[in-house]
Design a protein around this motif. Structure first.
Motif, PDB file in Angstrom:
ATOM      1  N   SER A  85      -0.921  19.044  -1.395  1.00  0.00           N
ATOM      2  CA  SER A  85      -1.121  19.425  -2.794  1.00  0.00           C
ATOM      3  C   SER A  85      -0.387  20.717  -3.126  1.00  0.00           C
ATOM      4  N   LYS A  86      -0.538  21.708  -2.253  1.00  0.00           N
ATOM      5  CA  LYS A  86       0.162  22.975  -2.469  1.00  0.00           C
ATOM      6  C   LYS A  86       1.675  22.786  -2.387  1.00  0.00           C
ATOM      7  N   SER A  87       2.130  21.904  -1.467  1.00  0.00           N
ATOM      8  CA  SER A  87       3.559  21.657  -1.289  1.00  0.00           C
ATOM      9  C   SER A  87       4.175  20.958  -2.492  1.00  0.00           C
ATOM     10  N   ILE A  88       3.349  20.323  -3.293  1.00  0.00           N
ATOM     11  CA  ILE A  88       3.815  19.667  -4.513  1.00  0.00           C
ATOM     12  C   ILE A  88       3.737  20.616  -5.707  1.00  0.00           C
ATOM     13  N   ILE A  89       2.589  21.259  -5.856  1.00  0.00           N
ATOM     14  CA  ILE A  89       2.341  22.076  -7.048  1.00  0.00           C
ATOM     15  C   ILE A  89       3.252  23.298  -7.102  1.00  0.00           C
ATOM     16  N   ASN A  90       3.364  24.044  -6.014  1.00  0.00           N
ATOM     17  CA  ASN A  90       4.108  25.305  -6.064  1.00  0.00           C
ATOM     18  C   ASN A  90       5.586  25.144  -6.398  1.00  0.00           C
ATOM     19  N   PRO A  91       6.318  24.231  -5.762  1.00  0.00           N
ATOM     20  CA  PRO A  91       7.748  24.125  -6.095  1.00  0.00           C
ATOM     21  C   PRO A  91       8.047  23.278  -7.329  1.00  0.00           C
ATOM     22  N   LEU A  92       7.062  22.523  -7.837  1.00  0.00           N
ATOM     23  CA  LEU A  92       7.353  21.593  -8.927  1.00  0.00           C
ATOM     24  C   LEU A  92       6.681  21.932 -10.256  1.00  0.00           C
ATOM     25  N   TYR A  93       5.486  22.519 -10.247  1.00  0.00           N
ATOM     26  CA  TYR A  93       4.741  22.670 -11.497  1.00  0.00           C
ATOM     27  C   TYR A  93       5.504  23.511 -12.519  1.00  0.00           C
ATOM     28  N   PHE A  94       5.634  22.969 -13.735  1.00  0.00           N
ATOM     29  CA  PHE A  94       6.343  23.689 -14.794  1.00  0.00           C
ATOM     30  C   PHE A  94       5.695  23.408 -16.148  1.00  0.00           C
TER      31      PHE A  94
END
Length: 502
Positions: A93-102
């Protein structure tokens, strides 16, 4: 926070899983590593235009083209084994949210990750890698992702993740159905039909939005059917819906002719339906409708933009409307939760081809552009020339007046469609303010344990203009289901007929 699995706009990505179990020390430190966020300005291409030289857009590549394909996002896969443990779930979840969330949430993401870890440790005191994802994990994950406070970013348990994939892949549904969507009428008996599928038995039997189902297979749908009763003696509508739904499901499971007693306004009739297994994808449909004076209009229902072929079907129906010589055309996007960029852009190309464009910017400054031209949708990535990625076999163009129906369930791609078509000048928007995710786009990614996450990954411009979060209709008409059930008259649709004659 409300959410819908149909508020999906963007790429569907699959993170691969490993098969070998992980061996860990139950007492070892299990806090996930820090994963940085990188927010950058626009990327400039060699010709001076903004583009996607590298980063997220380049990583996603040309092979996906926002067609909902399930593919491997290798860069994220390498950061976590995704074995299906609670530890894997938090790391993924963190590996998805941190580099992608915009998105536009003001929530401190790192603080949220830390707080979530503490909450998980209170529930799972040993090493998180020794526990496997279960219903308890689902509940905690739902709280975790919803805390971002973004209508496009939410957690999907195994059931919702499967439903999402089945819808986008057009896989057969698990059980037979009559092909209708219904809801309770507050404080009243019966079920109100709010949507029908063109390929289902309900549509063939003539059921449409506004019909009230009074009985099914001899079972009257009265509030005497047991449902959850509150302490004050009241019956919760959702509980009553579940009770009525069991009657519908039992009748559908027979896959034999079933008698429905249906009321529209004051008129009552019977209809015979036989349920069947339908595919997950709902395609657009259309038919001639008449107003009180007998003048004809074309009603075009677009229930979703999810799945390939939606745009092609819209163009087919527009051609049919042109051939009928109707007084105007109504596009019904009520409760359309969104879908794929290629389908929305291709569909709006049947109305405003020169305005049918969308640009998505990502957190690292990169961007992608989708554009309709002469029956094809082009995708521009990596500072390269646009490439055609989908085509409408028989492109058509509606040049007359058009009305678009919206409500609070109209989200994502349907909000963007509305903004695009409005730029053409001949469209009138009617109904309610929309759901409110019209300025962002979404990736769907798989999490451990066959779960998933929808994450806001892009900020959107439509037709060369900044997209708005909500779409406010030109003419406000409340989606009053009680009034619809009482009269059988669709107020928003009737308003559209009137406006099309002005």
């Amino acid at each position: 926070m409300k959410k819908s699995v149909l508020t999906i706009l963007g790429l569907s990505l699959l993170l691969a899983s490993c098969n070998q179990p992980q061996v860990v020390d139950p007492n070892a430190d299990d806090k996930t590593p820090f994963i940085p966020r990188t927010v950058s300005g626009p990327v400039t291409c060699p010709d001076g235009t903004q583009g996607s030289a590298r980063g997220i857009a380049g990583l996603l590549g040309a092979d996906q083209k926002d067609r909902g394909n399930l593919v491997t996002l290798s860069a994220l896969r390498q950061q976590t084994d995704l074995l299906g443990t609670v530890q894997d779930m938090l790391y993924a979840s963190k590996s998805i949210i941190n580099p992608l969330y915009f998105g536009y949430s003001s929530v401190d993401l790192q603080k949220l990750h830390d707080t979530t870890y503490t909450t998980f440790k209170q529930t799972y005191p040993k090493h998180l890698g020794t526990y496997y994802v279960d219903d308890t994990t689902d509940a905690l994950m739902d709280e975790y992702i919803n805390a971002i406070q973004d209508g496009h970013t939410y957690y999907m348990d195994a059931q919702i993740w499967k439903l999402s994939n089945d819808s986008s892949s057009n896989a057969p549904q698990a059980t037979p159905t009559f092909g209708l969507r219904q809801t309770t009428i507050p404080g009243q008996d019966g079920l109100l039909v709010v949507n029908v599928r063109a390929e289902g038995a309900a549509f063939a039997a003539g059921l449409r939005r506004g019909d009230v189902i009074l009985s099914v297979d001899g079972q009257a749908l009265t509030r005497t059917i047991p449902a959850q009763v509150g302490a004050d003696g009241s019956v919760n509508d959702s509980a009553q819906m579940a009770a009525f739904g069991k009657v519908i499901s039992a009748a559908a499971a027979k896959q034999a002719p079933v008698t429905f007693v249906v009321r529209r306004g004051a008129a009552q009739r019977t209809a015979t339906l036989q349920a069947s297994v339908l595919n997950g994808m709902e395609y657009p449909w259309g038919e001639i409708r008449n107003d009180a004076t007998g003048r004809s209009f074309y009603y075009l229902r677009v229930p979703t933009f999810m799945g390939q072929g939606v745009a092609a079907r819209v163009h087919e129906l527009v051609a049919e409307a042109r051939a009928q010589g109707v007084s105007g055309l109504v596009v019904d996007l009520r409760s359309n939760g969104g879908g794929l960029l290629t389908e929305f852009v291709g569909a709006v190309g049947a109305f405003v081809p020169d305005k049918a464009t969308q640009q998505v910017r990502y957190v690292d400054g990169t961007s992608t552009t989708f554009r309709y031209n002469a029956g094809k949708v082009y995708y521009n990535y990596s500072c390269s020339a646009p490439q055609a990625i989908s085509a409408v076999p028989a492109a058509s163009l509606w040049t007359g007046k058009v009305a678009v129906l919206l409500n609070g369930g109209s989200a994502s791609a349907s909000e963007m469609f509305s903004q695009n078509i409005k730029l053409g000048g001949q469209a009138t928007l009617i109904g309610e303010e929309t759901y409110g995710v019209g300025d962002t786009s979404t990736f769907h990614l798989e999490l451990p344990g066959e779960r998933g996450i929808s994450v806001t990954a892009g900020r959107v411009s439509v037709g060369g203009q900044a997209s708005t979060q909500f779409v406010t209709p030109d003419i406000a008409v409340r989606d009053d289901l009680a009034a619809l059930a009482a009269s059988g008259t669709d107020a928003a649709l009737q308003t559209a007929f009137t406006e099309l004659l002005k």
